[in-house]
Motif scaffolding. Structure first.
Motif, PDB file in Angstrom:
ATOM      1  N   PRO A 135       0.806  -1.221   0.000  1.00 41.74           N
ATOM      2  CA  PRO A 135       0.000   0.000   0.000  1.00 41.74           C
ATOM      3  C   PRO A 135       0.839   1.270   0.000  1.00 41.74           C
ATOM      4  CG  PRO A 135      -0.129  -1.144   2.108  1.00 41.74           C
ATOM      5  CD  PRO A 135       0.487  -2.087   1.146  1.00 41.74           C
ATOM      6  N   SER A 136       1.949   1.240   0.748  1.00 37.94           N
ATOM      7  CA  SER A 136       2.834   2.398   0.804  1.00 37.94           C
ATOM      8  C   SER A 136       4.262   2.062   0.408  1.00 37.94           C
ATOM      9  CB  SER A 136       2.808   3.006   2.212  1.00 37.94           C
ATOM     10  OG  SER A 136       1.504   3.411   2.558  1.00 37.94           O
ATOM     11  N   GLY A 137       4.485   0.828  -0.077  1.00 38.79           N
ATOM     12  CA  GLY A 137       5.817   0.414  -0.513  1.00 38.79           C
ATOM     13  C   GLY A 137       6.802   0.254   0.623  1.00 38.79           C
ATOM     14  N   ILE A 138       6.290  -0.033   1.837  1.00 41.55           N
ATOM     15  CA  ILE A 138       7.135  -0.098   3.028  1.00 41.55           C
ATOM     16  C   ILE A 138       7.374  -1.544   3.432  1.00 41.55           C
ATOM     17  CG2 ILE A 138       7.229   0.451   5.504  1.00 41.55           C
ATOM     18  CD1 ILE A 138       5.581   2.974   4.822  1.00 41.55           C
ATOM     19  N   ASP A 139       8.625  -1.883   3.687  1.00 48.00           N
ATOM     20  CA  ASP A 139       9.002  -3.192   4.204  1.00 48.00           C
ATOM     21  C   ASP A 139       8.618  -3.245   5.683  1.00 48.00           C
ATOM     22  OD1 ASP A 139      10.368  -5.342   5.420  1.00 48.00           O
ATOM     23  OD2 ASP A 139      11.951  -5.289   3.923  1.00 48.00           O
ATOM     24  N   GLN A 145      11.383   2.210   2.867  1.00 45.30           N
ATOM     25  CA  GLN A 145      10.654   2.336   1.615  1.00 45.30           C
ATOM     26  C   GLN A 145      11.386   1.517   0.555  1.00 45.30           C
ATOM     27  OE1 GLN A 145       8.091   4.910   1.536  1.00 45.30           O
ATOM     28  NE2 GLN A 145       7.328   4.124  -0.417  1.00 45.30           N
ATOM     29  N   VAL A 146      10.712   0.492   0.018  1.00 45.69           N
ATOM     30  CA  VAL A 146      11.359  -0.374  -0.968  1.00 45.69           C
ATOM     31  C   VAL A 146      10.770  -0.213  -2.364  1.00 45.69           C
ATOM     32  CG1 VAL A 146      12.082  -2.096   0.734  1.00 45.69           C
ATOM     33  CG2 VAL A 146       9.831  -2.306  -0.356  1.00 45.69           C
ATOM     34  N   SER A 147       9.620   0.446  -2.457  1.00 45.77           N
ATOM     35  CA  SER A 147       9.002   0.690  -3.764  1.00 45.77           C
ATOM     36  C   SER A 147       8.006   1.827  -3.608  1.00 45.77           C
ATOM     37  CB  SER A 147       8.300  -0.564  -4.290  1.00 45.77           C
ATOM     38  OG  SER A 147       7.269  -0.968  -3.411  1.00 45.77           O
ATOM     39  N   GLU A 148       7.502   2.300  -4.731  1.00 47.52           N
ATOM     40  CA  GLU A 148       6.507   3.362  -4.694  1.00 47.52           C
ATOM     41  C   GLU A 148       5.163   2.798  -4.201  1.00 47.52           C
ATOM     42  OE1 GLU A 148       6.902   6.680  -5.362  1.00 47.52           O
ATOM     43  OE2 GLU A 148       9.028   6.063  -5.313  1.00 47.52           O
ATOM     44  N   PRO A 149       4.363   3.615  -3.547  1.00 50.12           N
ATOM     45  CA  PRO A 149       3.027   3.157  -3.166  1.00 50.12           C
ATOM     46  C   PRO A 149       2.239   2.694  -4.388  1.00 50.12           C
ATOM     47  CG  PRO A 149       3.545   5.225  -2.059  1.00 50.12           C
ATOM     48  CD  PRO A 149       4.640   4.988  -3.067  1.00 50.12           C
ATOM     49  N   LEU A 150       1.404   1.705  -4.199  1.00 48.91           N
ATOM     50  CA  LEU A 150       0.561   1.230  -5.291  1.00 48.91           C
ATOM     51  C   LEU A 150      -0.371   2.341  -5.764  1.00 48.91           C
ATOM     52  CD1 LEU A 150      -0.366  -2.272  -3.860  1.00 48.91           C
ATOM     53  CD2 LEU A 150       0.720  -1.904  -6.081  1.00 48.91           C
ATOM     54  N   SER A 151      -0.505   2.476  -7.071  1.00 47.31           N
ATOM     55  CA  SER A 151      -1.489   3.398  -7.618  1.00 47.31           C
ATOM     56  C   SER A 151      -2.868   2.756  -7.539  1.00 47.31           C
ATOM     57  CB  SER A 151      -1.157   3.731  -9.068  1.00 47.31           C
ATOM     58  OG  SER A 151      -1.370   2.592  -9.893  1.00 47.31           O
ATOM     59  N   GLU A 152      -3.901   3.557  -7.671  1.00 49.81           N
ATOM     60  CA  GLU A 152      -5.252   2.998  -7.642  1.00 49.81           C
ATOM     61  C   GLU A 152      -5.472   2.051  -8.823  1.00 49.81           C
ATOM     62  OE1 GLU A 152      -8.645   5.174  -6.678  1.00 49.81           O
ATOM     63  OE2 GLU A 152      -7.721   6.300  -5.047  1.00 49.81           O
ATOM     64  N   GLN A 153      -4.836   2.339  -9.948  1.00 47.38           N
ATOM     65  CA  GLN A 153      -4.948   1.435 -11.098  1.00 47.38           C
ATOM     66  C   GLN A 153      -4.287   0.092 -10.795  1.00 47.38           C
ATOM     67  OE1 GLN A 153      -3.348   3.039 -14.730  1.00 47.38           O
ATOM     68  NE2 GLN A 153      -3.957   1.276 -15.961  1.00 47.38           N
ATOM     69  N   GLU A 154      -3.135   0.129 -10.139  1.00 47.15           N
ATOM     70  CA  GLU A 154      -2.465  -1.119  -9.761  1.00 47.15           C
ATOM     71  C   GLU A 154      -3.289  -1.885  -8.735  1.00 47.15           C
ATOM     72  OE1 GLU A 154       2.262  -0.055 -10.265  1.00 47.15           O
ATOM     73  OE2 GLU A 154       1.169   0.821  -8.578  1.00 47.15           O
ATOM     74  N   ILE A 155      -3.902  -1.176  -7.817  1.00 47.16           N
ATOM     75  CA  ILE A 155      -4.766  -1.823  -6.828  1.00 47.16           C
ATOM     76  C   ILE A 155      -5.922  -2.529  -7.525  1.00 47.16           C
ATOM     77  CG2 ILE A 155      -6.410  -1.379  -4.963  1.00 47.16           C
ATOM     78  CD1 ILE A 155      -4.470   0.783  -3.945  1.00 47.16           C
ATOM     79  N   THR A 195       2.328  -0.217   7.915  1.00 45.62           N
ATOM     80  CA  THR A 195       2.651  -0.402   6.495  1.00 45.62           C
ATOM     81  C   THR A 195       1.684   0.329   5.566  1.00 45.62           C
ATOM     82  OG1 THR A 195       1.475  -2.522   6.663  1.00 45.62           O
ATOM     83  CG2 THR A 195       3.888  -2.588   6.703  1.00 45.62           C
ATOM     84  N   ASN A 196       0.616   0.870   6.109  1.00 43.42           N
ATOM     85  CA  ASN A 196      -0.332   1.635   5.303  1.00 43.42           C
ATOM     86  C   ASN A 196      -0.345   3.080   5.801  1.00 43.42           C
ATOM     87  OD1 ASN A 196      -2.450   2.820   3.948  1.00 43.42           O
ATOM     88  ND2 ASN A 196      -3.900   1.148   4.321  1.00 43.42           N
ATOM     89  N   ARG A 197       0.351   3.933   5.069  1.00 43.39           N
ATOM     90  CA  ARG A 197       0.412   5.357   5.419  1.00 43.39           C
ATOM     91  C   ARG A 197      -0.242   6.207   4.340  1.00 43.39           C
ATOM     92  NH1 ARG A 197       6.737   5.289   7.518  1.00 43.39           N
ATOM     93  NH2 ARG A 197       6.461   3.576   9.022  1.00 43.39           N
ATOM     94  N   ARG A 198      -1.145   5.593   3.624  1.00 46.21           N
ATOM     95  CA  ARG A 198      -1.822   6.277   2.528  1.00 46.21           C
ATOM     96  C   ARG A 198      -2.748   7.366   3.062  1.00 46.21           C
ATOM     97  NH1 ARG A 198      -1.519   2.921  -2.286  1.00 46.21           N
ATOM     98  NH2 ARG A 198      -3.165   4.213  -3.208  1.00 46.21           N
ATOM     99  N   PHE A 212      -9.327  -2.186   0.636  1.00 46.81           N
ATOM    100  CA  PHE A 212      -8.742  -3.095  -0.354  1.00 46.81           C
ATOM    101  C   PHE A 212      -9.271  -4.509  -0.151  1.00 46.81           C
ATOM    102  CE2 PHE A 212      -5.088  -5.976  -1.449  1.00 46.81           C
ATOM    103  CZ  PHE A 212      -5.273  -5.930  -2.822  1.00 46.81           C
ATOM    104  N   ALA A 213      -9.277  -4.963   1.089  1.00 44.45           N
ATOM    105  CA  ALA A 213      -9.753  -6.323   1.374  1.00 44.45           C
ATOM    106  C   ALA A 213     -11.221  -6.485   1.011  1.00 44.45           C
ATOM    107  CB  ALA A 213      -9.536  -6.666   2.844  1.00 44.45           C
ATOM    108  N   THR A 214     -12.032  -5.494   1.325  1.00 43.04           N
ATOM    109  CA  THR A 214     -13.454  -5.625   0.998  1.00 43.04           C
ATOM    110  C   THR A 214     -13.673  -5.614  -0.510  1.00 43.04           C
ATOM    111  OG1 THR A 214     -13.883  -3.233   1.202  1.00 43.04           O
ATOM    112  CG2 THR A 214     -14.195  -4.588   3.168  1.00 43.04           C
TER     113      THR A 214
END
Length: 374
Positions: A135-139, A145-155, A195-198, A212-214
């Motif tokens: 969600p925020s690219g956090i390990d 930070q290991v990657s960029e946060p997921l975009s809504e399109q990627e989600i 891990t979710n700082r969105r 996301f889960a729902t």
């Protein structure tokens, strides 16, 4: 058995072997094989040895098998080439043969649908070029930070990948699905504040972090229809932090569970390390007990069932112990089903030995058990 012999009488033990039905899922008893990553599927394809491994449990009295985590169709879903895929013709044909083998032995089986999220290390096989996603690219382990946060399109594409896996599970004959929302993997990374700082609709409050889960649950439900069972596994603890807590009170747990139940979860699989521990002060209910009380949904309990050492102590063996604490809770209706992990991993006959009063024949678990498909 070791220092503790089973003292439960046959009538009490019989509670484990009462039939159970939830919707179209009809089980011969209350024993569930817990999902356990094995890594015996080269190139992501389960073979005849995997089919035989699951068949043996069905043939020896396990009511419901939840497979090891199976990977949705996303390049960063896996962290090993030997973990089984749940996409592609070859892997799905392999799973179809697993289903056939389990059904032929009288069992029921559901796949656990999985994405590891940012627990995946950069450069991991089978797709070393794919960066971990979350969600925020956090390990979770390091907080880095290991990657960029997921975009809504990627989600949205991840939601669709879960739904496609659910559709395939129904198509090839599985009896339901389990969505892996526990232990600090992708879905759980959306739940967990660390891990979710969105700051968009997928982050913020506890209820917002369930979005996301729902969406995954709703998409899976749309893919499989109203009568195909959906199990959802969640946990407080994480692989990177055994003391982590998503919620601190029953009120917070209800806020967390309500959106998931409304989205279409049929059964909650409540992962704890020790099933006998109370979840909150003032009550001896465990996580499965509270979940059933708050949602009215059936629950599965799990956590060191039948063994004297919790699973996190990976360098130790574990001896079998009495089931009295478990049976007391089952008999009073705290939960509906009981998942057994390591005890079944080493001894495929565990259930039938318990049923027939052959506790003295139970085989103790050891680390060596993970290296063989018994």
């Amino acid at each position: 058995m070791s220092s503790q012999e089973s003292t439960a009488d046959e009538v009490t033990v019989q509670a484990l072997f009462e039939p159970y039905q939830e919707g179209n899922l009809k089980l011969s008893n209350r024993i569930v094989m817990a999902p356990m990553t094995r890594g015996f599927s080269p190139n992501g394809v389960p073979g005849p040895d995997v089919a035989d491994y699951y068949r043996r449990r069905a043939a020896n009295g396990v009511g419901l098998i939840v497979t090891e985590g199976t990977l949705i169709n996303h390049p960063a879903a896996a962290a090993s080439p030997n973990w089984p895929n749940f996409h592609g013709d070859e892997a799905l044909q392999g799973w179809a043969k697993v289903v056939e083998a389990v059904h032929s032995a009288g069992g029921r089986i559901i796949p656990q649908l999985w994405h590891v999220g940012t627990t995946r290390k950069i450069g991991s096989l089978p797709n070393p070029e794919a960066l971990p996603v979350g969600p925020s690219g956090i390990d979770a382990a390091t907080g880095e930070q290991v990657s960029e946060p997921l975009s809504e399109q990627e989600i949205a594409s991840l939601v669709e990948a879960f739904a496609q896996a659910a559709s395939d599970a129904k198509r090839i004959g599985f009896d339901g699905i389990e969505i892996h929302g526990a232990h600090g993997y992708l879905i759980d990374q959306f739940f967990w504040e660390k891990t979710n700082r969105r700051t968009d609709r997928y982050g913020g409050s506890l209820a917002a972090r369930t979005l996301f889960a729902t969406e995954v649950v709703k998409a899976c439900r749309q893919a499989v229809g109203p009568d195909f069972p959906i199990v959802f596994r969640f946990s407080q603890w994480k692989g990177a932090d055994y003391s982590a807590k998503l919620v601190q009170t029953p009120e917070e747990l209800e806020q967390f569970l309500a959106p998931l139940a409304e989205a279409g979860v049929d059964v909650f699989h409540c992962s704890t390390r020790r099933f006998w521990e109370p979840e909150f002060e003032g009550s001896d209910l465990n996580l499965a007990g509270w979940t059933k009380k708050l949602t009215g949904k059936p629950t599965i309990t799990v956590g060191s069932v039948g063994l004297d050492v919790e699973f996190t102590k990976r360098d130790e063996s574990a001896n079998t112990v009495t089931l009295d604490k478990l049976l007391d809770r089952l008999n009073r209706g705290d939960f509906d089903l009981v998942a057994v992990g390591r005890a079944l991993l080493h001894d495929p006959e565990w259930a039938v030995k318990i049923r027939d009063g052959r506790s003295d024949e139970l085989r103790p678990y050891s680390q060596e058990s993970t290296k063989t498909l018994y």
